[in-house]
Design an enzyme around this catalytic site. Structure first.
Site, short mmCIF file in Angstrom:
data_model
loop_
_atom_site.label_atom_id
_atom_site.label_comp_id
_atom_site.label_asym_id
_atom_site.label_seq_id
_atom_site.Cartn_x
_atom_site.Cartn_y
_atom_site.Cartn_z
N GLU A 141 2.22 -1.97 -2.92
CA GLU A 141 2.83 -0.65 -2.73
C GLU A 141 2.87 0.11 -4.05
O GLU A 141 2.83 1.34 -4.06
CB GLU A 141 4.24 -0.79 -2.15
CG GLU A 141 4.79 0.53 -1.60
CD GLU A 141 6.05 0.36 -0.80
OE1 GLU A 141 6.03 0.63 0.41
OE2 GLU A 141 7.08 -0.05 -1.39
N HIS A 172 -3.61 -26.87 3.58
CA HIS A 172 -4.05 -27.26 4.92
C HIS A 172 -4.38 -26.02 5.76
O HIS A 172 -4.48 -26.13 6.99
CB HIS A 172 -2.97 -28.10 5.60
CG HIS A 172 -2.67 -29.36 4.86
ND1 HIS A 172 -3.41 -30.52 5.00
CD2 HIS A 172 -1.72 -29.64 3.92
CE1 HIS A 172 -2.92 -31.46 4.21
NE2 HIS A 172 -1.90 -30.95 3.54
N LYS A 186 4.71 6.98 9.34
CA LYS A 186 6.06 7.14 9.89
C LYS A 186 6.20 8.45 10.65
O LYS A 186 6.85 8.51 11.70
CB LYS A 186 7.09 7.06 8.75
CG LYS A 186 7.19 5.68 8.11
CD LYS A 186 8.37 5.56 7.18
CE LYS A 186 8.17 6.30 5.88
NZ LYS A 186 9.25 6.02 4.90
#
Length: 543
Positions: free
Chosen positions: A351, A382, A511
């Site tokens: 960001e 893994h 947004k």
């Protein structure tokens, strides 16, 4: 003209093209003193950056690039409160939050009285809750505190409190961030209204993710509490830069904790946003966190560039990204308590520096922020280590581990403590072994086993660069130092790339469009601007 046309940048490009871009780390490690020459230490933090494709000439050229970009001046501007956030015309004074009234000047000194005033209010509220004197509507003490926030209002406190989980606390802490309501629904089923307190944390106090969860929490409280004044006075605390909006929502001034516009969300855990941390470890522990960060601040502000940990780590990443074409970075902590550190750093780094426009307003022609990701190292072994060892992607790695554990008696010889000691040593062995194999590749195979690896499918190319960061133990102090180190590293990179790390305009449009899309989902006419895909998806939802 941008930094890419400068003499220092061109010198680094020539250095890479002349052989450093293709040299194998195994060759560099023929120097038996390499680890000593490429490591730095500050108090309880030790950084080994020897497993990078660098020489002393590389480091010197990178320092010259930093000096050309006036890095010492830019560090001073940050630390003294000049307006380094130029697109919003603000300082970035997160370092002032942890100065604790000392070693500051300029704007950072001016704000110290306000900071101390908030810390004192935090202390009073923390003591009241932890001592059982803050009571719910029925008169019972608060036992559970739920932090409702998202982004910087969630990730920092979540990461720190999870990392310090072995510290006992009289309060059960919970975190809600997701807008979809699943976290909220699942959590509330296991809590009691009479002993639950909510922290509503939002810088702007307009974040829809946070407010929607807060409304659900308020409705849940209303199932048992008819008087809204009791709900807000005994079951909600607000943390924001907007006291008027907190009061408008219902939170009284005495239940409000303030911070300021000059604190970026992803840099805000040091402010009142860190209130859940104080509830977990007490205010003495919170101040220890601030002190650890301040120690790294002072190092960053005063150390010579060649001996400056955040500076060196940043310059090495610049080298890897812009001259070795490595555009992925993995954060690999070897202790499950640091589980949320990769997610925290994803926000901090991407960001801040996920930008393609320079401070001048011109598009940059070079790569900036890498894609950053990670997982607890033993689990990642893994999962995606196959890609690290034999994939086609070049990836930089930061291995992070505590040298000691503090959740068992190191001098005890009980079976349990011996088992925990054994597990800790196994984790460290895996951490060191994985960075060694990533560096050396086939050269790490013991001679007596080489025949069993004689297959193209068992070939390990190596030459993947990494840093190993050791902290003495996981404590409030070392976490403060570690987070501040990454903050300053991120800032240094932004100075070299000539971008602003303190804004985040890239998150705003999504947004805005989400509000328009929400109206459409609520069965209002579809906007003509919607594309066919979005229209089709909405149709499938509203049918």
């Amino acid at each position: 003209m941008g930094v890419e046309t400068s003499s220092a940048w061109q010198a680094l490009q020539l250095h890479s093209d002349s052989g450093m871009g293709s040299i194998h780390l195994s060759k560099l490690f023929q120097d038996t003193n390499r680890q000593d020459d490429y490591s730095l230490e500050l108090s309880d933090v030790y950084v080994d950056f020897s497993k990078n494709r660098i020489t002393q000439e590389t480091v010197q050229l990178l320092i010259e690039l930093a000096e050309q970009q006036k890095l010492p001046k830019e560090i001073h501007r940050l630390m003294t409160g000049e307006h380094v956030n130029d697109t919003e015309d603000r300082p970035a004074l997160h370092t002032a939050l942890r100065a604790l009234g000392k070693d500051v000047s300029g704007g950072a000194e001016t704000v110290q009285p306000e900071i101390e005033q908030v810390l004192q209010k935090m202390e009073l509220m923390t003591k009241k809750i932890r001592s059982g004197h803050w009571r719910g509507y029925s008169g019972k003490p608060i036992t559970d505190v739920v932090n409702i926030g998202v982004g910087g209002s969630d990730l920092g406190p979540l990461m720190i409190t999870h990392s310090l989980q072995t510290i006992s606390s009289p309060i059960n802490l919970h975190f809600i961030s997701s807008i979809d309501g699943t976290q909220t629904s699942n959590l509330l089923r296991g809590l009691k209204q009479e002993t639950t307190l909510f922290i509503l944390a939002s810088k702007s106090f307009t974040t829809i993710d946070t407010l929607s969860n807060a409304e659900t929490a308020k409705d849940w409280l209303k199932e048992c509490i008819s008087d809204e004044r009791v709900i807000f006075s005994q079951h909600f605390i607000g943390v924001s830069t907007k006291p008027d909006k907190m009061q408008e929502w219902g939170i009284p001034p005495e239940n409000q904790l303030m911070f300021w516009d000059w604190v970026g969300g992803r840099y805000s855990l040091w402010s009142a946003i860190g209130f859940p941390i104080a509830l977990k470890i007490g205010m003495d522990g919170f101040r220890e966190l601030l002190q650890g960060a301040h120690e790294m601040d002072q190092h960053f502000a005063t150390a010579d560039l060649k001996k400056n940990i955040p500076v060196i780590l940043a310059l090495i990443d610049i080298w890897n990204i812009n001259f070795l074409n490595i555009h992925d970075k993995a954060i690999l902590p070897y202790d499950a308590r640091l589980r949320y550190l990769p997610a925290y750093l994803e926000q901090l780094v991407m960001e801040s520096n996920g930008k393609s426009v320079a401070r001048s307003g011109e598009s940059v022609p070079y790569k900036t922020c890498p894609v950053l990701w990670g997982e607890v190292g033993p689990n990642a072994q893994h999962a995606f280590y196959q890609l690290l060892h034999q994939g086609t992607q070049a990836v930089m790695c930061d291995f992070i581990a505590p040298v000691e554990r503090d959740d068992f008696d190191a001098n005890s010889h009980t079976e349990r403590d011996e088992s925990l000691r054994h597990q800790h040593e196994l984790a460290l062995a895996n951490c060191f072994a994985q960075s060694r194999v990533l560096m050396l590749g086939d050269n790490a195979i013991p001679s007596d086993l080489k025949a069993s690896f004689d297959s193209p499918f068992k070939h390990y190319p190596g030459n993947q660069p990494s840093n190993t960061i050791l902290i003495k133990t996981i404590s409030a102090k070392t976490l403060g130092m570690l987070v501040a180190m990454y903050e300053h590293k991120t800032y240094v990179e932004s100075v070299i790339w000539e971008i602003n790390p303190f804004d985040q305009w890239g998150v705003e449009l999504g947004k805005l469009i989400a509000k328009e899309t929400y109206n459409a989902i609520k069965d209002k006419p579809l906007a003509d601007s919607f594309d066919s895909s979005t229209k089709g998806l909405i149709d499938r939802v509203v049918k």
